[in-house]
Write an enzyme that holds these catalytic residues in place. Structure first.
Site, PDB file in Angstrom:
ATOM      1  N   LEU A 176      26.996 -35.785  -1.916  1.00 47.57           N
ATOM      2  CA  LEU A 176      26.398 -35.549  -0.733  1.00 47.57           C
ATOM      3  C   LEU A 176      24.633 -36.234  -0.756  1.00 47.57           C
ATOM      4  O   LEU A 176      24.790 -35.179  -1.737  1.00 47.57           O
ATOM      5  CB  LEU A 176      26.946 -34.139  -0.802  1.00 47.57           C
ATOM      6  CG  LEU A 176      28.053 -33.824   0.043  1.00 47.57           C
ATOM      7  CD1 LEU A 176      28.701 -32.606   0.156  1.00 47.57           C
ATOM      8  CD2 LEU A 176      29.618 -34.995   0.901  1.00 47.57           C
ATOM      9  N   ASP A 200      13.389 -29.218  -2.176  1.00 42.65           N
ATOM     10  CA  ASP A 200      12.329 -30.008  -2.707  1.00 42.65           C
ATOM     11  C   ASP A 200      11.263 -29.993  -1.538  1.00 42.65           C
ATOM     12  O   ASP A 200      10.318 -31.204  -1.832  1.00 42.65           O
ATOM     13  CB  ASP A 200      12.608 -31.620  -3.209  1.00 42.65           C
ATOM     14  CG  ASP A 200      13.154 -32.253  -2.198  1.00 42.65           C
ATOM     15  OD1 ASP A 200      13.597 -31.798  -1.384  1.00 42.65           O
ATOM     16  OD2 ASP A 200      13.093 -33.619  -2.702  1.00 42.65           O
ATOM     17  N   LYS A 201      11.636 -29.983  -0.785  1.00 45.13           N
ATOM     18  CA  LYS A 201      10.150 -29.963   0.744  1.00 45.13           C
ATOM     19  C   LYS A 201      10.254 -31.464   0.965  1.00 45.13           C
ATOM     20  O   LYS A 201       8.911 -31.502   1.091  1.00 45.13           O
ATOM     21  CB  LYS A 201       9.088 -29.050   0.405  1.00 45.13           C
ATOM     22  CG  LYS A 201       9.279 -27.492   0.602  1.00 45.13           C
ATOM     23  CD  LYS A 201       8.526 -26.398   0.494  1.00 45.13           C
ATOM     24  CE  LYS A 201       8.528 -24.744   0.272  1.00 45.13           C
ATOM     25  NZ  LYS A 201       8.805 -24.895  -1.504  1.00 45.13           N
ATOM     26  N   ASN A 202      11.050 -32.504   1.232  1.00 40.73           N
ATOM     27  CA  ASN A 202      11.424 -33.921   0.994  1.00 40.73           C
ATOM     28  C   ASN A 202      10.051 -34.196  -0.148  1.00 40.73           C
ATOM     29  O   ASN A 202       9.773 -35.521   0.648  1.00 40.73           O
ATOM     30  CB  ASN A 202      10.779 -34.356   3.124  1.00 40.73           C
ATOM     31  CG  ASN A 202      12.025 -33.295   3.589  1.00 40.73           C
ATOM     32  OD1 ASN A 202      12.615 -32.717   3.154  1.00 40.73           O
ATOM     33  ND2 ASN A 202      11.567 -33.030   4.889  1.00 40.73           N
ATOM     34  N   ARG A 203       9.991 -33.477  -0.839  1.00 43.42           N
ATOM     35  CA  ARG A 203       9.155 -34.806  -1.491  1.00 43.42           C
ATOM     36  C   ARG A 203       9.093 -35.648  -2.960  1.00 43.42           C
ATOM     37  O   ARG A 203       8.736 -36.158  -2.856  1.00 43.42           O
ATOM     38  CB  ARG A 203       7.970 -33.644  -3.013  1.00 43.42           C
ATOM     39  CG  ARG A 203       7.225 -32.578  -2.678  1.00 43.42           C
ATOM     40  CD  ARG A 203       6.516 -32.053  -3.594  1.00 43.42           C
ATOM     41  NE  ARG A 203       7.160 -31.647  -5.289  1.00 43.42           N
ATOM     42  CZ  ARG A 203       7.708 -30.029  -5.115  1.00 43.42           C
ATOM     43  NH1 ARG A 203       7.551 -29.359  -4.121  1.00 43.42           N
ATOM     44  NH2 ARG A 203       9.196 -29.256  -5.818  1.00 43.42           N
ATOM     45  N   TYR A 204      11.296 -35.491  -2.883  1.00 47.69           N
ATOM     46  CA  TYR A 204      11.303 -36.470  -3.775  1.00 47.69           C
ATOM     47  C   TYR A 204      13.140 -37.361  -2.719  1.00 47.69           C
ATOM     48  O   TYR A 204      13.494 -36.901  -3.401  1.00 47.69           O
ATOM     49  CB  TYR A 204      12.580 -35.884  -4.852  1.00 47.69           C
ATOM     50  CG  TYR A 204      11.562 -35.854  -6.573  1.00 47.69           C
ATOM     51  CD1 TYR A 204      10.420 -35.997  -6.471  1.00 47.69           C
ATOM     52  CD2 TYR A 204      11.027 -33.470  -6.004  1.00 47.69           C
ATOM     53  CE1 TYR A 204       9.861 -35.340  -7.572  1.00 47.69           C
ATOM     54  CE2 TYR A 204      10.652 -33.227  -6.628  1.00 47.69           C
ATOM     55  CZ  TYR A 204       9.440 -34.307  -7.554  1.00 47.69           C
ATOM     56  OH  TYR A 204       8.729 -33.718  -8.407  1.00 47.69           O
ATOM     57  N   LEU A 222      26.422 -36.470   5.373  1.00 50.56           N
ATOM     58  CA  LEU A 222      28.017 -35.355   6.389  1.00 50.56           C
ATOM     59  C   LEU A 222      27.321 -35.654   7.476  1.00 50.56           C
ATOM     60  O   LEU A 222      26.078 -35.911   7.778  1.00 50.56           O
ATOM     61  CB  LEU A 222      27.567 -33.501   6.430  1.00 50.56           C
ATOM     62  CG  LEU A 222      27.453 -32.573   4.948  1.00 50.56           C
ATOM     63  CD1 LEU A 222      27.808 -31.552   5.381  1.00 50.56           C
ATOM     64  CD2 LEU A 222      28.687 -33.307   4.958  1.00 50.56           C
ATOM     65  N   LYS A 234      17.860 -34.075   9.221  1.00 51.05           N
ATOM     66  CA  LYS A 234      19.102 -33.678   9.172  1.00 51.05           C
ATOM     67  C   LYS A 234      19.203 -33.099   7.477  1.00 51.05           C
ATOM     68  O   LYS A 234      20.529 -33.338   7.097  1.00 51.05           O
ATOM     69  CB  LYS A 234      20.061 -34.840   9.477  1.00 51.05           C
ATOM     70  CG  LYS A 234      19.931 -34.836  11.067  1.00 51.05           C
ATOM     71  CD  LYS A 234      21.077 -35.832  10.597  1.00 51.05           C
ATOM     72  CE  LYS A 234      20.957 -37.097  10.491  1.00 51.05           C
ATOM     73  NZ  LYS A 234      20.640 -38.022  10.856  1.00 51.05           N
TER      74      LYS A 234
HETATM   75  C1  LIG Z   1      17.395 -30.073   0.146  1.00 52.27           C
HETATM   76  S1  LIG Z   1      17.862 -30.967  -0.140  1.00 52.27           S
HETATM   77  C2  LIG Z   1      17.659 -32.113  -1.611  1.00 52.27           C
HETATM   78  C3  LIG Z   1      17.241 -33.755  -1.064  1.00 52.27           C
HETATM   79  C4  LIG Z   1      16.567 -34.399  -1.960  1.00 52.27           C
HETATM   80  N1  LIG Z   1      15.830 -34.919  -1.735  1.00 52.27           N
HETATM   81  C5  LIG Z   1      17.486 -35.121  -2.577  1.00 52.27           C
HETATM   82  O1  LIG Z   1      17.728 -36.489  -2.834  1.00 52.27           O
HETATM   83  O2  LIG Z   1      18.955 -34.677  -2.005  1.00 52.27           O
HETATM   84  C6  LIG Z   1      19.765 -30.276  -1.349  1.00 52.27           C
HETATM   85  C7  LIG Z   1      21.206 -30.931  -1.423  1.00 52.27           C
HETATM   86  O3  LIG Z   1      21.699 -30.363   0.022  1.00 52.27           O
HETATM   87  C8  LIG Z   1      22.613 -31.637   0.043  1.00 52.27           C
HETATM   88  N2  LIG Z   1      22.504 -32.476   1.608  1.00 52.27           N
HETATM   89  C9  LIG Z   1      21.402 -31.540   2.387  1.00 52.27           C
HETATM   90  N3  LIG Z   1      21.140 -32.303   3.719  1.00 52.27           N
HETATM   91  C10 LIG Z   1      22.626 -33.300   3.435  1.00 52.27           C
HETATM   92  C11 LIG Z   1      22.976 -34.428   4.741  1.00 52.27           C
HETATM   93  N4  LIG Z   1      22.802 -34.418   5.985  1.00 52.27           N
HETATM   94  N5  LIG Z   1      24.323 -34.655   4.516  1.00 52.27           N
HETATM   95  C12 LIG Z   1      24.661 -34.572   2.903  1.00 52.27           C
HETATM   96  N6  LIG Z   1      24.279 -33.659   1.701  1.00 52.27           N
HETATM   97  C13 LIG Z   1      22.955 -33.119   2.403  1.00 52.27           C
HETATM   98  C14 LIG Z   1      22.524 -33.208  -0.918  1.00 52.27           C
HETATM   99  O4  LIG Z   1      23.524 -32.618  -1.676  1.00 52.27           O
HETATM  100  C15 LIG Z   1      20.844 -32.537  -1.150  1.00 52.27           C
HETATM  101  O5  LIG Z   1      21.031 -32.808  -2.926  1.00 52.27           O
END
Ligand SMILES: C[S@@+](CC[C@H](N)C(=O)[O-])C[C@H]1O[C@@H](n2cnc3c(N)ncnc32)[C@H](O)[C@@H]1O
Length: 270
Positions: A176, A200-204, A222, A234
């Site tokens: 996901l 990661d606060k959008n760093r990666y 999703l 999102k």
């Molecule tokens: C804070 S996010 C990490 C973002 C990160 N930059 C990445 O590459 O996934 C944490 C995790 O939540 C899930 N996630 C967050 N938003 C999502 C979305 N809109 N749809 C599906 N999964 C999501 C993903 O599995 C993601 O790795």
């Protein structure tokens, strides 16, 4: 000279401070800056103990009040793990990203895993939840500060050193990720859905999408944009995603699941 000090040392002055670790005479010989640093640190340590004790007392009171309410018949007793209904849905939180986070983010991701465990425990029907590749600072944190996890029921969470390809067939895996062009329609019990265990606060950007592509596994986001208007991107936290998935299994209605979990301030109500 500005004698302003943080609130936990408010009202104290280095001139009258009685240090804990050295004599007052030794303390007075130190440069003023160092005296202040020591005073702040020592006062903080004392306050931390006070704060922890207050918190423990609050928890004890909460448990006592809960027992009373159960006795009075106001609320039902807690369900035992073995009595809770289960679904066949399987989820993974992938803890591969220890080296991508600073210490605060490590604390935060561990707290999010704790919330996922609590949500699964309280869910109407619980799911199979695996925490994979638990290593490094997260492993250390779970083994020390959060050692209560040793008592967590495997019905609600399984903490694994292994990676998910060692646990499930590759063709069953769906990563996901908000960066995927694919959008999930429903949840399939033959699949295993992976959430990236990362703050990661959008760093990666694309970190998990790139990983999924390297491993040749499916990926999807999703359908948040289809059902709700958001004022921000999102990208959700790990526990928000997991709670949405639990809600969807329970209802099943994506809009209700999203509205239940997404904080109102993140919704665009225009
Ligand atoms: C804070 S996010 C990490 C973002 C990160 N930059 C990445 O590459 O996934 C944490 C995790 O939540 C899930 N996630 C967050 N938003 C999502 C979305 N809109 N749809 C599906 N999964 C999501 C993903 O599995 C993601 O790795």
């Amino acid at each position: 000279m500005d004698e302003t000090v943080p609130h936990w040392t408010a009202g104290l002055s280095v001139d009258s401070y009685e240090p804990k670790e050295m004599s007052r005479e030794e303390f007075q010989l130190l440069p003023r800056k160092q005296q202040k640093r020591i005073m702040k640190q020592e006062m903080w340590d004392r306050r931390a103990d006070e704060f922890k004790e207050k918190q423990r007392q609050k928890n004890r009171d909460g448990r006592r009040r809960r027992k009373e309410r159960v006795r009075e018949g106001e609320i039902p007793p807690r369900r035992k793990a073995e009595d809770q209904a289960r679904t066949g849905h399987r989820f993974v939180i992938d803890m591969d990203f220890d080296d991508k986070m600073d210490d605060r983010e490590i604390k935060s991701i561990c707290a999010q895993v704790q919330r996922c465990y609590a949500a699964n425990r309280q869910a109407a029907r619980c799911v199979d939840l695996h925490i994979t590749q638990l290593h490094g600072r997260c492993r250390e944190r779970f083994d020390t500060g959060l050692s209560q996890h040793a008592g967590w029921a495997v019905e609600h969470i399984k903490m694994e050193d292994k990676e998910y390809p060692d646990l499930f067939p590759l063709e069953s895996l769906v990563y996901l990720t908000a960066d995927s062009p694919n959008v999930i329609e429903t949840l399939d019990e033959t699949k295993v859905y992976i959430i990236g265990g990362l703050v990661d606060k959008n760093r990666y950007p694309r970190l998990t999408l790139d990983k999924a592509e390297r491993q040749g596994i499916q990926h999807a986001q999703l359908p948040i944009g289809r059902y709700v208007q958001m004022s921000t991107r999102k990208i959700m936290t790990v526990n928000q995603i997991f709670e949405m998935l639990l809600r969807f299994i329970d209802v099943p209605d994506w809009k209700a699941a999203f509205l239940d979990v997404i904080p109102a301030r993140k919704l665009d109500n225009e």
